[in-house]
Design a protein around this motif. Structure first.
Motif, PDB file in Angstrom:
ATOM      1  N   GLY A  91      65.494  28.048  64.277  1.00 32.37           N
ATOM      2  CA  GLY A  91      64.152  27.905  63.709  1.00 32.37           C
ATOM      3  C   GLY A  91      63.118  27.504  64.732  1.00 32.37           C
ATOM      4  O   GLY A  91      61.921  27.742  64.547  1.00 32.37           O
ATOM      5  N   SER A  92      63.553  26.883  65.836  1.00 31.54           N
ATOM      6  CA  SER A  92      62.575  26.330  66.777  1.00 31.54           C
ATOM      7  C   SER A  92      61.890  27.409  67.625  1.00 31.54           C
ATOM      8  O   SER A  92      60.909  27.126  68.287  1.00 31.54           O
ATOM      9  CB  SER A  92      63.235  25.301  67.688  1.00 31.54           C
ATOM     10  OG  SER A  92      64.161  25.938  68.509  1.00 31.54           O
ATOM     11  N   PHE A  93      62.410  28.625  67.630  1.00 30.77           N
ATOM     12  CA  PHE A  93      61.693  29.656  68.397  1.00 30.77           C
ATOM     13  C   PHE A  93      61.479  30.955  67.607  1.00 30.77           C
ATOM     14  O   PHE A  93      60.917  31.908  68.100  1.00 30.77           O
ATOM     15  CB  PHE A  93      62.385  29.972  69.734  1.00 30.77           C
ATOM     16  CG  PHE A  93      63.844  30.323  69.594  1.00 30.77           C
ATOM     17  CD1 PHE A  93      64.796  29.385  69.908  1.00 30.77           C
ATOM     18  CD2 PHE A  93      64.251  31.575  69.176  1.00 30.77           C
ATOM     19  CE1 PHE A  93      66.143  29.677  69.785  1.00 30.77           C
ATOM     20  CE2 PHE A  93      65.589  31.886  69.049  1.00 30.77           C
ATOM     21  CZ  PHE A  93      66.542  30.928  69.363  1.00 30.77           C
ATOM     22  N   GLY A  94      61.948  30.949  66.346  1.00 32.59           N
ATOM     23  CA  GLY A  94      61.739  32.154  65.531  1.00 32.59           C
ATOM     24  C   GLY A  94      60.565  31.950  64.591  1.00 32.59           C
ATOM     25  O   GLY A  94      59.949  30.887  64.576  1.00 32.59           O
ATOM     26  N   GLY A  95      60.243  32.938  63.826  1.00 35.33           N
ATOM     27  CA  GLY A  95      59.246  32.830  62.762  1.00 35.33           C
ATOM     28  C   GLY A  95      57.970  32.134  63.187  1.00 35.33           C
ATOM     29  O   GLY A  95      57.351  32.483  64.184  1.00 35.33           O
ATOM     30  N   VAL A  96      57.596  31.072  62.423  1.00 37.21           N
ATOM     31  CA  VAL A  96      56.317  30.400  62.682  1.00 37.21           C
ATOM     32  C   VAL A  96      56.258  29.789  64.073  1.00 37.21           C
ATOM     33  O   VAL A  96      55.178  29.540  64.603  1.00 37.21           O
ATOM     34  CB  VAL A  96      56.035  29.270  61.661  1.00 37.21           C
ATOM     35  CG1 VAL A  96      55.702  29.822  60.312  1.00 37.21           C
ATOM     36  CG2 VAL A  96      57.167  28.265  61.601  1.00 37.21           C
ATOM     37  N   ALA A 126      67.024  16.812  74.456  1.00 33.45           N
ATOM     38  CA  ALA A 126      68.093  16.255  73.617  1.00 33.45           C
ATOM     39  C   ALA A 126      68.471  17.394  72.671  1.00 33.45           C
ATOM     40  O   ALA A 126      67.601  18.126  72.205  1.00 33.45           O
ATOM     41  CB  ALA A 126      67.581  15.057  72.838  1.00 33.45           C
ATOM     42  N   ILE A 127      69.778  17.533  72.390  1.00 38.92           N
ATOM     43  CA  ILE A 127      70.178  18.759  71.690  1.00 38.92           C
ATOM     44  C   ILE A 127      70.616  18.556  70.242  1.00 38.92           C
ATOM     45  O   ILE A 127      71.228  19.432  69.643  1.00 38.92           O
ATOM     46  CB  ILE A 127      71.254  19.545  72.478  1.00 38.92           C
ATOM     47  CG1 ILE A 127      72.504  18.686  72.685  1.00 38.92           C
ATOM     48  CG2 ILE A 127      70.692  20.048  73.798  1.00 38.92           C
ATOM     49  CD1 ILE A 127      73.679  19.489  73.233  1.00 38.92           C
ATOM     50  N   GLY A 128      70.293  17.398  69.660  1.00 40.32           N
ATOM     51  CA  GLY A 128      70.636  17.187  68.249  1.00 40.32           C
ATOM     52  C   GLY A 128      69.668  17.910  67.320  1.00 40.32           C
ATOM     53  O   GLY A 128      70.040  18.383  66.253  1.00 40.32           O
ATOM     54  N   GLY A 129      68.398  18.009  67.726  1.00 45.49           N
ATOM     55  CA  GLY A 129      67.387  18.647  66.871  1.00 45.49           C
ATOM     56  C   GLY A 129      67.180  20.103  67.245  1.00 45.49           C
ATOM     57  O   GLY A 129      67.855  20.643  68.135  1.00 45.49           O
ATOM     58  N   GLY A 130      66.217  20.735  66.574  1.00 46.36           N
ATOM     59  CA  GLY A 130      65.997  22.157  66.792  1.00 46.36           C
ATOM     60  C   GLY A 130      65.313  22.464  68.118  1.00 46.36           C
ATOM     61  O   GLY A 130      65.741  23.352  68.864  1.00 46.36           O
ATOM     62  N   GLU A 387      78.625  23.210  55.114  1.00 48.84           N
ATOM     63  CA  GLU A 387      77.567  22.226  54.890  1.00 48.84           C
ATOM     64  C   GLU A 387      76.315  22.610  55.669  1.00 48.84           C
ATOM     65  O   GLU A 387      76.387  22.860  56.877  1.00 48.84           O
ATOM     66  CB  GLU A 387      78.072  20.872  55.432  1.00 48.84           C
ATOM     67  CG  GLU A 387      78.181  19.799  54.389  1.00 48.84           C
ATOM     68  CD  GLU A 387      78.725  18.533  55.017  1.00 48.84           C
ATOM     69  OE1 GLU A 387      79.896  18.244  54.753  1.00 48.84           O
ATOM     70  OE2 GLU A 387      77.992  17.856  55.762  1.00 48.84           O
ATOM     71  N   ASP A 388      75.204  22.652  55.026  1.00 42.51           N
ATOM     72  CA  ASP A 388      73.917  22.879  55.698  1.00 42.51           C
ATOM     73  C   ASP A 388      73.778  24.255  56.351  1.00 42.51           C
ATOM     74  O   ASP A 388      72.813  24.500  57.088  1.00 42.51           O
ATOM     75  CB  ASP A 388      73.722  21.839  56.817  1.00 42.51           C
ATOM     76  CG  ASP A 388      72.532  20.936  56.522  1.00 42.51           C
ATOM     77  OD1 ASP A 388      71.846  21.199  55.533  1.00 42.51           O
ATOM     78  OD2 ASP A 388      72.290  19.995  57.291  1.00 42.51           O
ATOM     79  N   LEU A 389      74.774  25.119  56.121  1.00 41.70           N
ATOM     80  CA  LEU A 389      74.757  26.410  56.814  1.00 41.70           C
ATOM     81  C   LEU A 389      73.556  27.251  56.380  1.00 41.70           C
ATOM     82  O   LEU A 389      72.971  27.991  57.176  1.00 41.70           O
ATOM     83  CB  LEU A 389      76.067  27.153  56.516  1.00 41.70           C
ATOM     84  CG  LEU A 389      76.372  28.349  57.380  1.00 41.70           C
ATOM     85  CD1 LEU A 389      76.395  27.961  58.853  1.00 41.70           C
ATOM     86  CD2 LEU A 389      77.726  28.941  56.997  1.00 41.70           C
ATOM     87  N   LEU A 393      71.129  30.058  58.317  1.00 44.94           N
ATOM     88  CA  LEU A 393      71.092  31.478  57.954  1.00 44.94           C
ATOM     89  C   LEU A 393      69.659  31.875  57.588  1.00 44.94           C
ATOM     90  O   LEU A 393      69.178  32.942  57.967  1.00 44.94           O
ATOM     91  CB  LEU A 393      72.064  31.773  56.814  1.00 44.94           C
ATOM     92  CG  LEU A 393      73.538  31.435  57.109  1.00 44.94           C
ATOM     93  CD1 LEU A 393      74.430  31.771  55.909  1.00 44.94           C
ATOM     94  CD2 LEU A 393      74.058  32.162  58.352  1.00 44.94           C
ATOM     95  N   ASP A 394      68.957  30.949  56.924  1.00 47.98           N
ATOM     96  CA  ASP A 394      67.544  31.211  56.589  1.00 47.98           C
ATOM     97  C   ASP A 394      66.712  31.418  57.849  1.00 47.98           C
ATOM     98  O   ASP A 394      65.721  32.148  57.844  1.00 47.98           O
ATOM     99  CB  ASP A 394      66.925  30.015  55.836  1.00 47.98           C
ATOM    100  CG  ASP A 394      67.415  29.959  54.404  1.00 47.98           C
ATOM    101  OD1 ASP A 394      68.038  30.947  53.972  1.00 47.98           O
ATOM    102  OD2 ASP A 394      67.204  28.919  53.750  1.00 47.98           O
ATOM    103  N   ASP A 395      67.090  30.731  58.905  1.00 47.82           N
ATOM    104  CA  ASP A 395      66.327  30.825  60.162  1.00 47.82           C
ATOM    105  C   ASP A 395      66.780  31.990  61.043  1.00 47.82           C
ATOM    106  O   ASP A 395      66.388  32.070  62.224  1.00 47.82           O
ATOM    107  CB  ASP A 395      66.435  29.511  60.948  1.00 47.82           C
ATOM    108  CG  ASP A 395      65.487  28.443  60.411  1.00 47.82           C
ATOM    109  OD1 ASP A 395      64.573  28.793  59.649  1.00 47.82           O
ATOM    110  OD2 ASP A 395      65.661  27.258  60.765  1.00 47.82           O
TER     111      ASP A 395
END
Ligand SMILES: Nc1nc2c(ncn2[C@@H]2O[C@H](COP(=O)(O)OP(=O)(O)OP(=O)(O)O)[C@@H](O)[C@H]2O)c(=O)[nH]1
Length: 432
Positions: A91-96, A126-130, A387-389, A393-395
Protein backbone atom coordinates in the motif's frame (compact mmCIF):
# COMPACT_ATOMS: atom_id res chain seq x y z
CA UNK A 1 15.18 8.29 13.64
CA UNK A 2 16.60 10.96 11.37
CA UNK A 3 16.34 13.89 13.78
CA UNK A 4 19.09 12.89 16.28
CA UNK A 5 21.19 11.44 13.47
CA UNK A 6 21.36 14.66 11.46
CA UNK A 7 21.78 16.77 14.58
CA UNK A 8 24.72 14.58 15.58
CA UNK A 9 26.25 14.78 12.10
CA UNK A 10 25.93 18.59 12.22
CA UNK A 11 27.66 18.72 15.58
CA UNK A 12 30.45 16.43 14.43
CA UNK A 13 31.02 18.53 11.33
CA UNK A 14 30.88 21.79 13.32
CA UNK A 15 27.69 22.97 11.72
CA UNK A 16 24.74 24.79 13.21
CA UNK A 17 21.25 23.44 12.61
CA UNK A 18 20.65 26.04 9.94
CA UNK A 19 23.51 24.66 7.87
CA UNK A 20 26.20 27.25 8.68
CA UNK A 21 29.69 25.94 9.19
CA UNK A 22 31.36 27.41 12.28
CA UNK A 23 34.04 28.50 11.69
CA UNK A 24 33.64 28.74 7.90
CA UNK A 25 35.33 25.89 6.07
CA UNK A 26 38.80 26.68 4.74
CA UNK A 27 39.90 25.89 1.19
CA UNK A 28 39.03 22.30 0.28
CA UNK A 29 40.79 19.72 2.39
CA UNK A 30 40.41 15.95 2.25
CA UNK A 31 38.20 16.23 5.30
CA UNK A 32 35.91 18.89 3.89
CA UNK A 33 35.62 16.90 0.68
CA UNK A 34 34.66 13.79 2.66
CA UNK A 35 32.01 15.76 4.52
CA UNK A 36 30.51 16.80 1.21
CA UNK A 37 29.57 13.20 0.55
CA UNK A 38 26.70 13.76 2.96
CA UNK A 39 26.27 17.55 2.95
CA UNK A 40 26.03 19.74 -0.14
CA UNK A 41 26.99 23.39 -0.27
CA UNK A 42 24.25 25.80 -1.32
CA UNK A 43 24.67 29.01 -3.34
CA UNK A 44 24.49 30.94 -0.07
CA UNK A 45 27.52 29.12 1.35
CA UNK A 46 25.45 27.00 3.71
CA UNK A 47 25.30 23.22 3.86
CA UNK A 48 22.33 20.95 3.72
CA UNK A 49 22.08 17.19 4.05
CA UNK A 50 22.05 15.20 0.84
CA UNK A 51 18.96 13.51 2.20
CA UNK A 52 15.32 12.89 1.55
CA UNK A 53 12.90 12.21 4.42
CA UNK A 54 9.77 10.45 3.32
CA UNK A 55 6.64 8.94 4.85
CA UNK A 56 3.27 8.14 3.35
CA UNK A 57 1.57 9.91 6.24
CA UNK A 58 2.58 13.26 7.71
CA UNK A 59 3.04 12.72 11.50
CA UNK A 60 6.76 11.94 11.57
CA UNK A 61 7.67 14.35 8.77
CA UNK A 62 5.65 17.18 10.39
CA UNK A 63 7.68 16.66 13.55
CA UNK A 64 10.85 17.31 11.51
CA UNK A 65 9.27 20.33 9.79
CA UNK A 66 8.57 21.92 13.17
CA UNK A 67 11.47 20.45 15.16
CA UNK A 68 15.09 21.42 15.77
CA UNK A 69 16.13 20.48 12.22
CA UNK A 70 13.44 22.64 10.58
CA UNK A 71 16.00 25.01 9.01
CA UNK A 72 18.40 22.30 7.98
CA UNK A 73 16.22 20.86 5.23
CA UNK A 74 14.42 22.68 2.43
CA UNK A 75 10.81 21.83 1.82
CA UNK A 76 11.29 19.51 -1.15
CA UNK A 77 13.56 17.29 0.96
CA UNK A 78 10.64 16.26 3.16
CA UNK A 79 7.87 14.38 1.42
CA UNK A 80 4.72 13.05 3.00
CA UNK A 81 1.57 11.56 1.58
CA UNK A 82 -1.90 12.32 2.79
CA UNK A 83 -1.93 9.28 5.04
CA UNK A 84 -4.42 6.57 5.74
CA UNK A 85 -2.84 3.47 4.26
CA UNK A 86 -3.41 -0.10 5.28
CA UNK A 87 0.14 -0.09 6.74
CA UNK A 88 1.09 -2.69 4.18
CA UNK A 89 4.24 -3.25 2.19
CA UNK A 90 2.25 -2.88 -1.03
CA UNK A 91 0.00 0.00 0.00
CA UNK A 92 2.87 2.39 0.64
CA UNK A 93 3.75 2.79 -3.04
CA UNK A 94 0.61 1.71 -4.89
CA UNK A 95 -2.69 3.48 -5.47
CA UNK A 96 -3.01 6.80 -3.65
CA UNK A 97 0.62 6.69 -2.59
CA UNK A 98 2.05 6.29 -6.05
CA UNK A 99 2.74 10.02 -6.18
CA UNK A 100 4.96 9.74 -3.07
CA UNK A 101 7.14 7.23 -4.88
CA UNK A 102 7.28 9.34 -8.05
CA UNK A 103 7.98 12.55 -6.16
CA UNK A 104 10.72 10.86 -4.10
CA UNK A 105 12.44 9.51 -7.22
CA UNK A 106 12.24 12.91 -8.82
CA UNK A 107 13.89 14.67 -5.86
CA UNK A 108 16.58 11.98 -5.63
CA UNK A 109 17.29 12.32 -9.36
CA UNK A 110 17.84 16.06 -8.99
CA UNK A 111 20.08 15.54 -5.96
CA UNK A 112 22.06 12.90 -7.83
CA UNK A 113 22.53 15.30 -10.76
CA UNK A 114 24.17 17.76 -8.37
CA UNK A 115 26.75 15.14 -7.26
CA UNK A 116 30.13 15.23 -8.96
CA UNK A 117 30.88 11.57 -8.31
CA UNK A 118 27.83 9.67 -7.14
CA UNK A 119 28.84 6.56 -5.17
CA UNK A 120 25.43 5.41 -4.15
CA UNK A 121 22.70 5.64 -1.57
CA UNK A 122 22.08 4.93 2.08
CA UNK A 123 18.63 3.93 3.27
CA UNK A 124 17.46 4.23 6.88
CA UNK A 125 14.18 2.46 7.56
CA UNK A 126 12.16 0.47 10.06
CA UNK A 127 10.36 -2.41 8.40
CA UNK A 128 7.37 -3.10 10.66
CA UNK A 129 5.14 -0.54 8.92
CA UNK A 130 4.24 0.02 5.29
CA UNK A 131 6.47 2.97 4.39
CA UNK A 132 9.75 1.62 5.75
CA UNK A 133 9.19 -1.87 4.40
CA UNK A 134 7.46 -1.28 1.07
CA UNK A 135 8.37 2.19 -0.06
CA UNK A 136 11.90 1.89 1.39
CA UNK A 137 12.81 -1.26 -0.47
CA UNK A 138 10.94 -0.18 -3.62
CA UNK A 139 13.04 3.00 -3.70
CA UNK A 140 16.16 0.89 -3.36
CA UNK A 141 15.06 -1.27 -6.30
CA UNK A 142 14.26 1.74 -8.46
CA UNK A 143 17.57 3.41 -7.64
CA UNK A 144 19.53 0.30 -8.53
CA UNK A 145 17.67 0.24 -11.81
CA UNK A 146 18.23 3.92 -12.60
CA UNK A 147 21.80 4.24 -11.30
CA UNK A 148 23.21 0.91 -12.35
CA UNK A 149 26.70 1.27 -10.94
CA UNK A 150 25.55 2.75 -7.64
CA UNK A 151 26.22 1.04 -4.32
CA UNK A 152 23.81 0.95 -1.44
CA UNK A 153 24.17 0.68 2.30
CA UNK A 154 21.05 0.18 4.34
CA UNK A 155 20.26 0.45 8.02
CA UNK A 156 17.23 -1.64 8.83
CA UNK A 157 15.33 -1.56 12.12
CA UNK A 158 13.22 -4.55 13.12
CA UNK A 159 10.34 -3.93 15.51
CA UNK A 160 10.06 -5.37 19.01
CA UNK A 161 8.03 -8.55 18.51
CA UNK A 162 5.29 -8.78 21.14
CA UNK A 163 2.58 -11.45 21.42
CA UNK A 164 0.07 -8.71 20.57
CA UNK A 165 2.10 -7.26 17.64
CA UNK A 166 -0.15 -6.58 14.66
CA UNK A 167 -0.12 -9.26 11.98
CA UNK A 168 0.81 -6.80 9.27
CA UNK A 169 4.21 -6.36 10.95
CA UNK A 170 4.98 -10.05 10.46
CA UNK A 171 4.13 -9.82 6.75
CA UNK A 172 5.97 -6.51 6.23
CA UNK A 173 9.12 -7.84 7.90
CA UNK A 174 9.21 -10.93 5.71
CA UNK A 175 8.50 -9.06 2.47
CA UNK A 176 11.03 -6.32 3.20
CA UNK A 177 13.83 -8.71 4.16
CA UNK A 178 13.18 -10.67 0.99
CA UNK A 179 13.51 -7.47 -1.07
CA UNK A 180 16.69 -6.53 0.76
CA UNK A 181 18.13 -9.98 0.01
CA UNK A 182 17.68 -9.17 -3.67
CA UNK A 183 18.70 -5.53 -3.88
CA UNK A 184 20.79 -4.58 -0.86
CA UNK A 185 24.59 -4.62 -1.03
CA UNK A 186 25.02 -4.41 2.74
CA UNK A 187 22.31 -4.11 5.41
CA UNK A 188 22.99 -3.49 9.07
CA UNK A 189 20.25 -5.09 11.17
CA UNK A 190 19.02 -3.37 14.32
CA UNK A 191 16.32 -4.60 16.68
CA UNK A 192 14.27 -2.15 18.69
CA UNK A 193 13.74 -4.88 21.29
CA UNK A 194 17.49 -5.39 21.80
CA UNK A 195 18.16 -1.66 22.09
CA UNK A 196 15.27 -1.03 24.49
CA UNK A 197 16.59 -3.90 26.59
CA UNK A 198 19.99 -2.24 26.92
CA UNK A 199 18.36 0.84 28.47
CA UNK A 200 15.97 -1.21 30.61
CA UNK A 201 18.62 -3.44 32.14
CA UNK A 202 21.02 -0.67 33.12
CA UNK A 203 19.71 1.17 36.21
CA UNK A 204 21.83 4.20 35.33
CA UNK A 205 19.56 4.85 32.36
CA UNK A 206 16.43 6.35 33.89
CA UNK A 207 14.23 5.71 30.85
CA UNK A 208 13.97 3.24 28.00
CA UNK A 209 12.11 5.01 25.24
CA UNK A 210 12.14 5.21 21.47
CA UNK A 211 13.96 8.56 21.80
CA UNK A 212 16.74 6.81 23.74
CA UNK A 213 16.87 4.12 21.06
CA UNK A 214 17.12 6.79 18.37
CA UNK A 215 20.09 8.39 20.13
CA UNK A 216 21.80 5.00 20.24
CA UNK A 217 21.01 4.43 16.56
CA UNK A 218 22.47 7.85 15.75
CA UNK A 219 25.68 7.02 17.60
CA UNK A 220 25.95 3.69 15.82
CA UNK A 221 25.31 5.13 12.35
CA UNK A 222 27.77 7.90 13.11
CA UNK A 223 30.42 5.32 14.08
CA UNK A 224 29.78 3.19 10.99
CA UNK A 225 29.94 6.17 8.62
CA UNK A 226 32.84 8.00 10.28
CA UNK A 227 35.27 6.69 7.70
CA UNK A 228 33.07 7.93 4.88
CA UNK A 229 32.44 11.35 6.38
CA UNK A 230 35.96 12.00 7.68
CA UNK A 231 38.21 10.52 5.04
CA UNK A 232 39.02 7.21 6.74
CA UNK A 233 41.06 4.28 5.53
CA UNK A 234 38.98 1.15 6.17
CA UNK A 235 35.57 2.01 4.70
CA UNK A 236 36.03 5.28 2.82
CA UNK A 237 33.48 4.33 0.14
CA UNK A 238 30.12 2.59 0.19
CA UNK A 239 31.50 -0.21 -1.99
CA UNK A 240 34.03 -1.12 0.72
CA UNK A 241 31.25 -2.36 2.99
CA UNK A 242 30.15 -4.99 0.51
CA UNK A 243 33.71 -5.87 -0.44
CA UNK A 244 34.78 -6.47 3.15
CA UNK A 245 31.65 -7.85 4.72
CA UNK A 246 29.63 -9.69 2.10
CA UNK A 247 31.81 -12.57 0.95
CA UNK A 248 30.51 -16.09 0.62
CA UNK A 249 27.66 -17.06 0.74
CA UNK A 250 26.36 -13.73 -0.60
CA UNK A 251 24.35 -12.71 2.42
CA UNK A 252 24.12 -8.91 2.75
CA UNK A 253 22.98 -8.82 6.39
CA UNK A 254 25.36 -7.79 9.14
CA UNK A 255 24.95 -7.24 12.85
CA UNK A 256 26.52 -4.41 14.76
CA UNK A 257 27.75 -3.69 18.25
CA UNK A 258 28.91 -0.44 19.78
CA UNK A 259 30.96 0.58 22.80
CA UNK A 260 30.78 2.33 25.15
CA UNK A 261 27.05 2.18 25.79
CA UNK A 262 27.01 3.90 29.11
CA UNK A 263 24.80 6.41 30.84
CA UNK A 264 26.00 9.97 31.40
CA UNK A 265 24.75 9.43 34.97
CA UNK A 266 27.18 6.61 35.59
CA UNK A 267 30.69 7.91 35.35
CA UNK A 268 33.16 9.89 33.37
CA UNK A 269 35.46 6.89 33.26
CA UNK A 270 37.53 6.58 30.09
CA UNK A 271 37.65 3.11 28.65
CA UNK A 272 40.96 2.06 27.14
CA UNK A 273 40.91 1.11 23.44
CA UNK A 274 41.51 -2.55 24.34
CA UNK A 275 38.67 -2.52 26.89
CA UNK A 276 36.32 -0.98 24.36
CA UNK A 277 37.16 -3.42 21.58
CA UNK A 278 37.09 -6.52 23.77
CA UNK A 279 33.67 -5.50 25.09
CA UNK A 280 32.17 -5.44 21.59
CA UNK A 281 31.08 -9.13 21.54
CA UNK A 282 29.24 -8.92 24.89
CA UNK A 283 25.46 -9.09 24.80
CA UNK A 284 24.94 -5.65 26.34
CA UNK A 285 26.70 -4.05 23.39
CA UNK A 286 24.66 -5.73 20.64
CA UNK A 287 22.14 -3.62 18.76
CA UNK A 288 20.31 -6.76 17.65
CA UNK A 289 19.85 -9.94 19.69
CA UNK A 290 22.98 -11.74 18.55
CA UNK A 291 24.70 -14.44 20.53
CA UNK A 292 28.36 -14.37 19.54
CA UNK A 293 29.00 -17.50 21.63
CA UNK A 294 27.03 -19.62 19.17
CA UNK A 295 27.13 -17.57 15.95
CA UNK A 296 29.83 -18.25 13.37
CA UNK A 297 31.47 -15.25 11.78
CA UNK A 298 31.85 -15.02 8.02
CA UNK A 299 33.43 -11.55 8.05
CA UNK A 300 34.05 -8.86 10.64
CA UNK A 301 35.36 -5.34 10.81
CA UNK A 302 36.14 -3.09 13.74
CA UNK A 303 36.10 0.66 13.52
CA UNK A 304 37.59 2.71 16.33
CA UNK A 305 37.56 6.46 16.49
CA UNK A 306 38.94 9.25 18.62
CA UNK A 307 41.96 8.94 20.83
CA UNK A 308 43.21 5.62 19.44
CA UNK A 309 46.48 4.81 17.67
CA UNK A 310 47.35 1.73 15.58
CA UNK A 311 49.39 0.07 18.33
CA UNK A 312 46.26 0.14 20.56
CA UNK A 313 44.78 -2.48 18.24
CA UNK A 314 47.79 -4.75 18.19
CA UNK A 315 47.98 -8.52 17.88
CA UNK A 316 47.03 -8.99 21.55
CA UNK A 317 43.67 -7.28 21.10
CA UNK A 318 42.94 -9.05 17.82
CA UNK A 319 43.85 -12.43 19.35
CA UNK A 320 41.70 -11.63 22.39
CA UNK A 321 38.79 -10.88 20.11
CA UNK A 322 39.32 -14.07 18.12
CA UNK A 323 38.95 -16.02 21.36
CA UNK A 324 35.56 -14.41 21.98
CA UNK A 325 34.27 -15.02 18.45
CA UNK A 326 34.14 -18.14 16.27
CA UNK A 327 35.23 -17.47 12.71
CA UNK A 328 34.57 -19.88 9.87
CA UNK A 329 37.91 -21.30 8.87
CA UNK A 330 37.87 -19.78 5.39
CA UNK A 331 38.37 -16.39 7.02
CA UNK A 332 42.12 -16.57 7.50
CA UNK A 333 42.85 -13.26 9.20
CA UNK A 334 41.04 -11.79 12.17
CA UNK A 335 38.69 -8.85 11.89
CA UNK A 336 39.82 -5.91 9.81
CA UNK A 337 40.44 -2.81 11.87
CA UNK A 338 40.14 0.82 10.86
CA UNK A 339 40.92 3.96 12.81
CA UNK A 340 39.81 7.53 12.60
CA UNK A 341 41.05 10.27 14.88
CA UNK A 342 37.74 12.14 14.83
CA UNK A 343 36.45 11.84 18.41
CA UNK A 344 32.88 10.81 19.15
CA UNK A 345 30.54 13.47 20.43
CA UNK A 346 27.10 13.57 22.03
CA UNK A 347 23.96 15.63 21.77
CA UNK A 348 22.94 17.57 24.88
CA UNK A 349 19.63 15.67 25.11
CA UNK A 350 21.20 12.23 24.68
CA UNK A 351 21.27 9.86 27.67
CA UNK A 352 24.47 8.31 26.34
CA UNK A 353 27.94 9.03 27.59
CA UNK A 354 30.53 9.69 24.94
CA UNK A 355 34.17 9.68 25.91
CA UNK A 356 37.25 10.48 23.90
CA UNK A 357 36.96 7.28 21.90
CA UNK A 358 34.45 4.67 20.78
CA UNK A 359 34.42 1.48 18.76
CA UNK A 360 31.94 -0.44 16.70
CA UNK A 361 32.02 -3.85 15.10
CA UNK A 362 30.18 -5.11 12.03
CA UNK A 363 29.88 -8.86 11.66
CA UNK A 364 28.43 -11.00 8.94
CA UNK A 365 27.40 -13.79 11.28
CA UNK A 366 25.13 -16.80 11.48
CA UNK A 367 24.16 -15.31 14.84
CA UNK A 368 21.44 -13.54 12.85
CA UNK A 369 19.78 -16.90 12.10
CA UNK A 370 17.45 -16.97 15.15
CA UNK A 371 16.19 -13.48 14.24
CA UNK A 372 15.31 -14.52 10.70
CA UNK A 373 13.88 -17.90 11.68
CA UNK A 374 11.74 -16.07 14.28
CA UNK A 375 10.40 -13.85 11.50
CA UNK A 376 9.55 -16.87 9.35
CA UNK A 377 7.82 -18.57 12.31
CA UNK A 378 5.80 -15.48 13.13
CA UNK A 379 4.81 -15.18 9.48
CA UNK A 380 3.75 -18.87 9.34
CA UNK A 381 1.59 -18.43 12.42
CA UNK A 382 -0.26 -15.44 10.92
CA UNK A 383 -0.38 -16.63 7.33
CA UNK A 384 -1.64 -20.08 8.39
CA UNK A 385 -4.71 -18.37 9.84
CA UNK A 386 -4.82 -15.85 6.95
CA UNK A 387 -4.86 -13.18 9.63
CA UNK A 388 -4.94 -9.67 8.18
CA UNK A 389 -4.22 -11.06 4.71
CA UNK A 390 -7.20 -9.22 3.24
CA UNK A 391 -5.66 -5.78 3.62
CA UNK A 392 -2.55 -6.90 1.70
CA UNK A 393 -4.65 -8.44 -1.07
CA UNK A 394 -6.67 -5.21 -1.20
CA UNK A 395 -3.42 -3.34 -1.74
CA UNK A 396 -2.48 -5.47 -4.73
CA UNK A 397 -0.57 -8.39 -3.16
CA UNK A 398 -0.96 -11.95 -4.40
CA UNK A 399 -0.58 -14.99 -2.20
CA UNK A 400 2.37 -16.13 -4.30
CA UNK A 401 4.28 -12.98 -3.25
CA UNK A 402 4.23 -14.27 0.31
CA UNK A 403 5.06 -17.84 -0.63
CA UNK A 404 8.08 -16.73 -2.66
CA UNK A 405 9.33 -14.37 0.05
CA UNK A 406 8.98 -17.08 2.67
CA UNK A 407 10.92 -19.50 0.48
CA UNK A 408 13.81 -17.05 0.12
CA UNK A 409 13.97 -16.29 3.83
CA UNK A 410 13.88 -20.02 4.70
CA UNK A 411 16.68 -20.59 2.20
CA UNK A 412 18.69 -17.94 4.01
CA UNK A 413 18.07 -19.67 7.34
CA UNK A 414 19.14 -22.93 5.68
CA UNK A 415 22.37 -21.30 4.43
CA UNK A 416 23.18 -20.19 7.96
CA UNK A 417 22.51 -23.72 9.28
CA UNK A 418 24.81 -25.17 6.63
CA UNK A 419 27.65 -22.83 7.61
CA UNK A 420 27.16 -23.66 11.30
CA UNK A 421 27.17 -27.38 10.56
CA UNK A 422 30.35 -27.13 8.47
CA UNK A 423 32.12 -25.29 11.28
CA UNK A 424 31.00 -27.91 13.84
CA UNK A 425 32.22 -30.76 11.61
CA UNK A 426 35.58 -29.02 11.08
CA UNK A 427 35.90 -28.54 14.82
CA UNK A 428 35.08 -32.21 15.51
CA UNK A 429 37.75 -33.26 12.99
CA UNK A 430 40.28 -30.96 14.62
CA UNK A 431 39.43 -32.33 18.09
CA UNK A 432 39.90 -35.95 17.01
N1 LIG B 1 13.90 2.88 16.36
C1 LIG B 1 12.75 3.43 15.98
N2 LIG B 1 11.75 2.68 15.51
C2 LIG B 1 10.61 3.29 15.14
C3 LIG B 1 10.44 4.68 15.21
N3 LIG B 1 9.20 4.99 14.74
C4 LIG B 1 8.63 3.83 14.40
N4 LIG B 1 9.47 2.80 14.65
C5 LIG B 1 9.22 1.40 14.41
O1 LIG B 1 8.93 1.24 13.06
C6 LIG B 1 7.87 0.34 12.87
C7 LIG B 1 6.87 0.96 11.94
O2 LIG B 1 6.41 2.17 12.43
P1 LIG B 1 5.52 3.15 11.55
O3 LIG B 1 5.72 4.50 12.06
O4 LIG B 1 4.14 2.59 11.51
O5 LIG B 1 6.23 2.94 10.18
P2 LIG B 1 6.04 3.42 8.70
O6 LIG B 1 7.19 2.81 8.00
O7 LIG B 1 5.86 4.90 8.65
O8 LIG B 1 4.76 2.70 8.15
P3 LIG B 1 3.26 3.14 7.82
O9 LIG B 1 2.85 4.17 8.82
O10 LIG B 1 2.53 1.85 7.96
O11 LIG B 1 3.29 3.63 6.42
C8 LIG B 1 7.30 0.04 14.24
O12 LIG B 1 7.63 -1.29 14.51
C9 LIG B 1 7.99 0.95 15.18
O13 LIG B 1 8.39 0.29 16.34
C10 LIG B 1 11.51 5.46 15.71
O14 LIG B 1 11.47 6.68 15.82
N5 LIG B 1 12.64 4.77 16.08
Amino acid sequence: MSDPMWRLFCREHEMTLNGSHTPPLPIPTLESEAMQKVFEETNLGKYRPRALLVDVEPTATDAIRSGQCRDLFVSDQIISGTGSTNNTFFGSFGGVNHSVLEESLNVIRKMAERCSNLEGFMLFHAIGGGTGSGLGTRLLEELLDRFEKSQNLTFCVLPSPQPQSPSFEAYNNLLALNSLLNVSHDTTIYENAAMLDIFEKDPFFYTSTMDDVNHLLAQSVSAITTQIRFDGTLFPTLADFQTNLVLYPLIPFVSTSFAPISSIQRTCQQYSPAELILSLPTSTNQLANINHKTGKILAASIMARGDVVPRDIGQGVVMGLRKLLTFVDWVPAGPKCGLNYQPPTRLPDSPLYSGQRSACMLTNTTGLRPIFSGIVEKFDEKFGRKEDLGRFLDDGAEETDFVEARECLSRLVGDYCEVEQEVSEEKELQDE
